[in-house]
Write a protein that holds these residues in place. Structure first.
Motif, PDB file in Angstrom:
ATOM      1  N   GLY B  40      40.358  47.701  46.022  1.00 25.14           N
ATOM      2  CA  GLY B  40      41.673  47.386  45.574  1.00 25.14           C
ATOM      3  C   GLY B  40      42.448  48.805  45.237  1.00 25.14           C
ATOM      4  N   PHE B  41      43.153  48.935  44.013  1.00 24.37           N
ATOM      5  CA  PHE B  41      43.862  50.269  44.082  1.00 24.37           C
ATOM      6  C   PHE B  41      42.856  51.408  43.882  1.00 24.37           C
ATOM      7  N   ILE B  63      33.032  48.150  49.988  1.00 23.02           N
ATOM      8  CA  ILE B  63      32.373  46.696  50.060  1.00 23.02           C
ATOM      9  C   ILE B  63      33.551  45.726  49.360  1.00 23.02           C
ATOM     10  N   CYS B  72      48.545  43.197  42.965  1.00 23.46           N
ATOM     11  CA  CYS B  72      49.311  42.804  42.128  1.00 23.46           C
ATOM     12  C   CYS B  72      50.678  43.301  41.882  1.00 23.46           C
ATOM     13  N   GLY B 106      31.806  41.359  51.915  1.00 26.21           N
ATOM     14  CA  GLY B 106      30.869  40.963  51.171  1.00 26.21           C
ATOM     15  C   GLY B 106      31.107  41.132  49.402  1.00 26.21           C
ATOM     16  N   THR B 135      35.946  47.565  40.598  1.00 29.12           N
ATOM     17  CA  THR B 135      35.910  45.955  40.570  1.00 29.12           C
ATOM     18  C   THR B 135      37.020  45.585  40.066  1.00 29.12           C
ATOM     19  N   GLY B 136      37.947  46.031  39.611  1.00 28.52           N
ATOM     20  CA  GLY B 136      38.742  45.342  38.653  1.00 28.52           C
ATOM     21  C   GLY B 136      38.442  44.516  37.474  1.00 28.52           C
ATOM     22  N   TRP B 154      47.274  36.617  38.090  1.00 31.63           N
ATOM     23  CA  TRP B 154      46.979  38.093  37.355  1.00 31.63           C
ATOM     24  C   TRP B 154      45.922  38.879  37.994  1.00 31.63           C
ATOM     25  N   ILE B 290      28.821  41.906  37.219  1.00 28.22           N
ATOM     26  CA  ILE B 290      27.999  42.787  37.739  1.00 28.22           C
ATOM     27  C   ILE B 290      27.738  44.049  36.863  1.00 28.22           C
ATOM     28  N   SER B 333      46.479  50.160  34.936  1.00 30.20           N
ATOM     29  CA  SER B 333      47.330  50.298  35.941  1.00 30.20           C
ATOM     30  C   SER B 333      47.138  50.584  37.358  1.00 30.20           C
ATOM     31  N   CYS B 372      54.970  52.295  35.249  1.00 29.16           N
ATOM     32  CA  CYS B 372      55.113  50.919  35.588  1.00 29.16           C
ATOM     33  C   CYS B 372      56.663  50.641  35.921  1.00 29.16           C
ATOM     34  N   PHE B 373      57.258  49.847  36.820  1.00 29.48           N
ATOM     35  CA  PHE B 373      58.570  49.327  36.878  1.00 29.48           C
ATOM     36  C   PHE B 373      58.448  47.748  36.430  1.00 29.48           C
ATOM     37  N   TRP B 421      59.155  53.663  44.498  1.00 31.02           N
ATOM     38  CA  TRP B 421      57.958  54.008  43.956  1.00 31.02           C
ATOM     39  C   TRP B 421      56.789  53.340  44.734  1.00 31.02           C
TER      40      TRP B 421
HETATM   41  C1  LIG Z   1      51.733  40.921  37.937  1.00 31.20           C
HETATM   42  C2  LIG Z   1      51.094  42.266  37.716  1.00 31.20           C
HETATM   43  C3  LIG Z   1      52.039  43.523  37.916  1.00 31.20           C
HETATM   44  C4  LIG Z   1      51.585  44.626  37.720  1.00 31.20           C
HETATM   45  N1  LIG Z   1      52.289  45.760  37.997  1.00 31.20           N
HETATM   46  C5  LIG Z   1      51.951  46.864  38.050  1.00 31.20           C
HETATM   47  C6  LIG Z   1      52.808  48.087  38.045  1.00 31.20           C
HETATM   48  O1  LIG Z   1      54.065  47.840  38.190  1.00 31.20           O
HETATM   49  N2  LIG Z   1      52.576  49.372  38.217  1.00 31.20           N
HETATM   50  C7  LIG Z   1      51.128  49.458  37.897  1.00 31.20           C
HETATM   51  O2  LIG Z   1      50.655  50.826  37.971  1.00 31.20           O
HETATM   52  N3  LIG Z   1      50.192  48.382  37.916  1.00 31.20           N
HETATM   53  C8  LIG Z   1      50.568  47.332  37.841  1.00 31.20           C
HETATM   54  N4  LIG Z   1      49.865  45.954  37.555  1.00 31.20           N
HETATM   55  C9  LIG Z   1      48.179  46.369  37.191  1.00 31.20           C
HETATM   56  C10 LIG Z   1      47.340  47.029  38.430  1.00 31.20           C
HETATM   57  O3  LIG Z   1      47.613  45.731  39.474  1.00 31.20           O
HETATM   58  C11 LIG Z   1      45.954  46.866  38.059  1.00 31.20           C
HETATM   59  O4  LIG Z   1      45.898  47.759  37.161  1.00 31.20           O
HETATM   60  C12 LIG Z   1      45.348  47.571  39.420  1.00 31.20           C
HETATM   61  O5  LIG Z   1      45.063  46.578  40.508  1.00 31.20           O
HETATM   62  C13 LIG Z   1      43.810  47.913  38.798  1.00 31.20           C
HETATM   63  O6  LIG Z   1      43.135  48.535  40.141  1.00 31.20           O
HETATM   64  P1  LIG Z   1      41.416  48.064  40.414  1.00 31.20           P
HETATM   65  O7  LIG Z   1      41.240  48.873  41.648  1.00 31.20           O
HETATM   66  O8  LIG Z   1      41.024  48.735  39.008  1.00 31.20           O
HETATM   67  O9  LIG Z   1      41.404  46.686  40.402  1.00 31.20           O
HETATM   68  P2  LIG Z   1      41.925  45.575  41.867  1.00 31.20           P
HETATM   69  O10 LIG Z   1      43.237  46.205  42.197  1.00 31.20           O
HETATM   70  O11 LIG Z   1      42.184  44.255  41.090  1.00 31.20           O
HETATM   71  O12 LIG Z   1      40.840  45.609  42.693  1.00 31.20           O
HETATM   72  C14 LIG Z   1      39.574  45.196  42.407  1.00 31.20           C
HETATM   73  C15 LIG Z   1      38.821  44.729  43.889  1.00 31.20           C
HETATM   74  O13 LIG Z   1      37.363  44.819  43.851  1.00 31.20           O
HETATM   75  C16 LIG Z   1      36.831  43.686  44.344  1.00 31.20           C
HETATM   76  N5  LIG Z   1      35.639  43.177  43.827  1.00 31.20           N
HETATM   77  C17 LIG Z   1      35.656  42.421  42.611  1.00 31.20           C
HETATM   78  N6  LIG Z   1      34.251  42.099  42.347  1.00 31.20           N
HETATM   79  C18 LIG Z   1      33.566  42.508  43.252  1.00 31.20           C
HETATM   80  C19 LIG Z   1      32.326  42.507  43.889  1.00 31.20           C
HETATM   81  N7  LIG Z   1      31.502  41.871  43.022  1.00 31.20           N
HETATM   82  N8  LIG Z   1      32.007  43.069  45.197  1.00 31.20           N
HETATM   83  C20 LIG Z   1      32.827  43.406  45.924  1.00 31.20           C
HETATM   84  N9  LIG Z   1      34.041  43.703  45.645  1.00 31.20           N
HETATM   85  C21 LIG Z   1      34.673  43.271  44.521  1.00 31.20           C
HETATM   86  C22 LIG Z   1      38.091  42.827  44.201  1.00 31.20           C
HETATM   87  O14 LIG Z   1      38.274  41.486  45.252  1.00 31.20           O
HETATM   88  C23 LIG Z   1      39.425  43.531  44.463  1.00 31.20           C
HETATM   89  O15 LIG Z   1      39.800  43.807  45.735  1.00 31.20           O
HETATM   90  C24 LIG Z   1      50.179  44.737  37.665  1.00 31.20           C
HETATM   91  C25 LIG Z   1      49.329  43.655  37.577  1.00 31.20           C
HETATM   92  C26 LIG Z   1      49.817  42.466  37.568  1.00 31.20           C
HETATM   93  C27 LIG Z   1      48.772  41.302  37.307  1.00 31.20           C
END
Ligand SMILES: Cc1cc2nc3c(=O)[nH]c(=O)nc-3n(C[C@H](O)[C@H](O)[C@H](O)COP(=O)(O)OP(=O)(O)OC[C@H]3O[C@@H](n4cnc5c(N)ncnc54)[C@H](O)[C@@H]3O)c2cc1C
Lengths: 187, 431
Positions: B40-41, B63, B72, B106, B135-136, B154, B290, B333, B372-373, B421
């Motif tokens: 993800g991000f 992975i 999101c 995987g 992993t988010g 979400w 995990i 975020s 954030c917008f 942005w």
């Molecule tokens: C409706 C909405 C609007 C948003 N708007 C904004 C905004 O305007 N600005 C902003 O900055 N943020 C915004 N966000 C927040 C932002 O989306 C999250 O903060 C961001 O995605 C966090 O990044 P991350 O990499 O931690 O998690 P994620 O981007 O969710 O990525 C996690 C990744 O890990 C993978 N994963 C999880 N478990 C495993 C596993 N066991 N093995 C392998 N892979 C795994 C998932 O499949 C996923 O691809 C918004 C969120 C939502 C829900």
């Protein structure tokens, strides 16, 4: 097919350029990676290495003085109403100098730009009821209620539409790049 | 010692050499192996910048359960039919090709910190020198809650499409939507309030398209907030709820969910039951299992504590946690996940090169920032921004004085800026 091949070739060129701009650790002064890390915090909005997409300033190749002056102006804004007015307040003058130094060290135009996603073009934008947005160059499009069938992947970097766009851009940029190179040699 | 393939062919002969090459080609890359879990991000930015800055000194494997990631960010506009989810979905393959790292489709099911390896759900095992967890979030289970029927939208993907579909196809004129807001900290502090505004805009649009109020009267959106107050941009959302949607939004504070009836789209709460034509439940969040099972989250806590100078786990060395799953008080975020990934990439590069990560020059210049917008209707948005700095005394990332800023209300210009942005953020992360 031909297009795809060209695209691949272009990607290779881009990788080389991006890596070059990655600025190796030991080729700069001792603390240059700290400049780089500070400056990278601008890229979420201003593009990787300051090569921005769309209607926001690119920072790469701006003079250090110019960047610092603008940041200081924003810091002293009496009525901060722009996002950058607040962002600017998050940095010390020495940090601003370091960020400015980093971007000033990069070429204004990298020759070929990294591929990018541009959500600002095309038909995905919101309702356009109020046409008085003062943003003429981006007002000619966009209907809100597309349904699934009309959804195309035309904002994805590997889409054909964007390939075409990129190729046009690339030709322009190649010309500019040559000019850049000449200027660089004079320096 | 390194053996080049050419030397090998020179010094060995015939068949023996060929079979040796076969074996070596899987082993030949003995560079420091960084395994990134989650594309993800946070994870995509980490892989991208580790490659960009790492002078090819790292072997990187990303992975993710899917070969692409749906953002999101901007996904509330999928609900209003303004952006297709496919436009917010980014394949990892071109990114990996461009930045020269490997991908593995995987799901990681277990972290074996002692053996320095991760187990995948398909039973395979992958060893690492450095592990980055990106992993988010995981959403809590709630009694009776079936996410296949009651969308959270979400974690972007099928759930987003489900909510879009229910809004478009199952919400009648004068219909009733119920949504729940999780306890803080949750991802995207203004996100749920933005969601409430857009649900109200949709409910009104559907009602208006059917000639005004339906048989049920005017539409309503009941917002059940587990928190005692609006968590971000309070002035903006208070005004939006009153001025834009005073006739539609019914905002209630401090309401906890006890049970969901997924058949009847009903939320049972500490203040009674609420049924809707559409029910959008956003459960509380925590770091995924995990991480908890690996001992990266203290018992009773929900997030993984890290040293924000490196994002290395405070509990297990050699494992880094970035993005929403980590416990610092910086907002959860995407913008921030990207920011943290860069700090982490830089730290891993330093550490591997034997350079100090906590050198005073570095820790005195550690910053991250967030933006954030929030669209409040179909063509206007509000924004929120902040810069965080490392405080060497508290050893925390703290809000830089005066850097916290929010728009005064909402406008069209901010709505347009939101696209610019997002385009840059996506490009700096996924391309
Ligand atoms: C409706 C909405 C609007 C948003 N708007 C904004 C905004 O305007 N600005 C902003 O900055 N943020 C915004 N966000 C927040 C932002 O989306 C999250 O903060 C961001 O995605 C966090 O990044 P991350 O990499 O931690 O998690 P994620 O981007 O969710 O990525 C996690 C990744 O890990 C993978 N994963 C999880 N478990 C495993 C596993 N066991 N093995 C392998 N892979 C795994 C998932 O499949 C996923 O691809 C918004 C969120 C939502 C829900």
């Amino acid at each position: 097919m031909v297009k795809r091949q060209r695209n691949n070739q272009r990607l290779c060129v881009q990788v080389v350029i991006l890596t070059a701009i990655g600025v190796p650790l030991d080729s700069l002064a001792q603390d240059a990676t700290i400049d780089r890390l500070l400056a990278s915090q601008c890229s979420q909005c201003h593009g990787t290495n300051g090569y921005a997409v769309g209607d926001i300033d690119s920072l790469a190749g701006e003079s250090a003085g110019e960047i610092r002056e603008e940041m200081l102006e924003m810091q002293f804004e009496r009525d901060p109403d722009d996002m950058m007015d607040h962002q600017a307040l998050g940095y010390t003058d020495s940090q601003i100098r370091r960020i400015a130094r980093y971007y000033a060290s990069l070429p204004e135009d990298p020759g070929t730009r990294a591929p990018f996603i541009d959500l600002t073009a095309g038909s995905s934008r919101g309702d356009r009821d109020d046409e008085d947005t003062g943003d003429e160059d981006r007002d000619d499009d966009h209907e809100a209620d597309e349904k699934d069938e009309d959804y195309r992947e035309d904002y994805r970097y590997d889409s054909d539409d964007e390939d075409e766009q990129d190729e046009e851009d690339e030709e322009d940029e190649e010309d500019e790049e040559d000019e850049e190179d000449e200027e660089d040699e004079e320096d | 010692m390194t053996i080049s393939r050419r030397n090998l062919i020179r010094t060995t002969s015939g068949v023996a050499a060929l079979s040796l090459i076969g074996k070596l080609s899987s082993q030949i890359d003995d560079r420091h192996h960084v395994v990134v879990v989650g594309g993800g991000f946070a994870g995509s930015t980490l892989a991208r910048y580790l490659s960009l800055w790492g002078e090819q000194k790292f072997r990187i494997t990303l992975i993710d359960p899917s070969s692409e990631h749906s953002s999101c960010v901007m996904s509330n506009l999928v609900l209003t039919n303004q952006i297709a989810l496919s436009k917010l979905t980014f394949s990892h393959t071109p990114l990996a090709d461009r930045f020269n790292f490997a991908t593995r489709v995987g799901s990681v099911s277990e972290i074996k910190a002692g053996a320095k390896s991760v187990l995948l759900a398909d039973g395979s095992e992958l060893s690492y020198d450095t592990l980055v967890l990106a992993t988010g979030i995981e959403l809590d289970a709630i009694d009776g809650y079936d996410p296949a029927r009651i969308p959270h939208a979400w974690i972007a993907g099928d759930s987003t499409e489900l909510l879009r579909q229910q809004l478009n196809e199952e919400l009648p004129a004068g219909g009733h939507v119920v949504m729940t807001i999780p306890e803080a900290p949750y991802r995207c502090p203004p996100g749920p309030y933005e969601r409430a505004c857009l649900l109200a805009a949709m409910a009104r649009q559907i009602t208006d398209a059917n000639g005004g109020s339906g048989v049920n009267g005017s539409p309503t959106v009941t917002v059940l907030d587990a928190n005692e107050d609006i968590q971000a941009e309070k002035a903006t959302f208070t005004a939006a709820f009153e001025e834009l949607y005073g006739d539609i939004i019914d905002y209630r504070r401090g309401v906890k969910i006890t049970r969901i009836d997924s058949d009847n789209r009903t939320a049972y709460t500490t203040v009674g039951a609420f049924s809707g034509d559409v029910l959008n439940v956003i459960p509380n969040h925590q770091a995924p299992a995990i991480l908890r099972n690996a001992g990266l989250v203290p018992t009773g806590d929900r997030w993984a504590p890290v040293d924000p100078v490196t994002y290395e786990s405070a509990l297990i060395g050699g494992i880094y946690v970035i993005g929403d799953a980590q416990a610092t008080s910086q907002p959860k975020s995407a913008h921030m996940a990207n920011a943290q990934a860069k700090v982490c990439a830089d730290a891993i590069i330093r550490k591997t090169a034997g350079l100090a990560t906590h050198a005073s020059e570095r820790i005195n210049n550690l910053t991250t920032n967030s933006a954030c917008f929030s669209p409040v209707n179909f063509n206007e948005a509000a924004w929120l921004t902040a810069v965080f700095r490392y405080n060497t005394a508290s050893r925390l990332m703290e809000l830089a004085p005066n850097s916290l800023g929010a728009s005064e209300g909402w406008d069209r210009e901010s709505y347009d800026d939101m696209y610019t942005w997002a385009s840059n953020l996506f490009s700096d992360t996924f391309v």
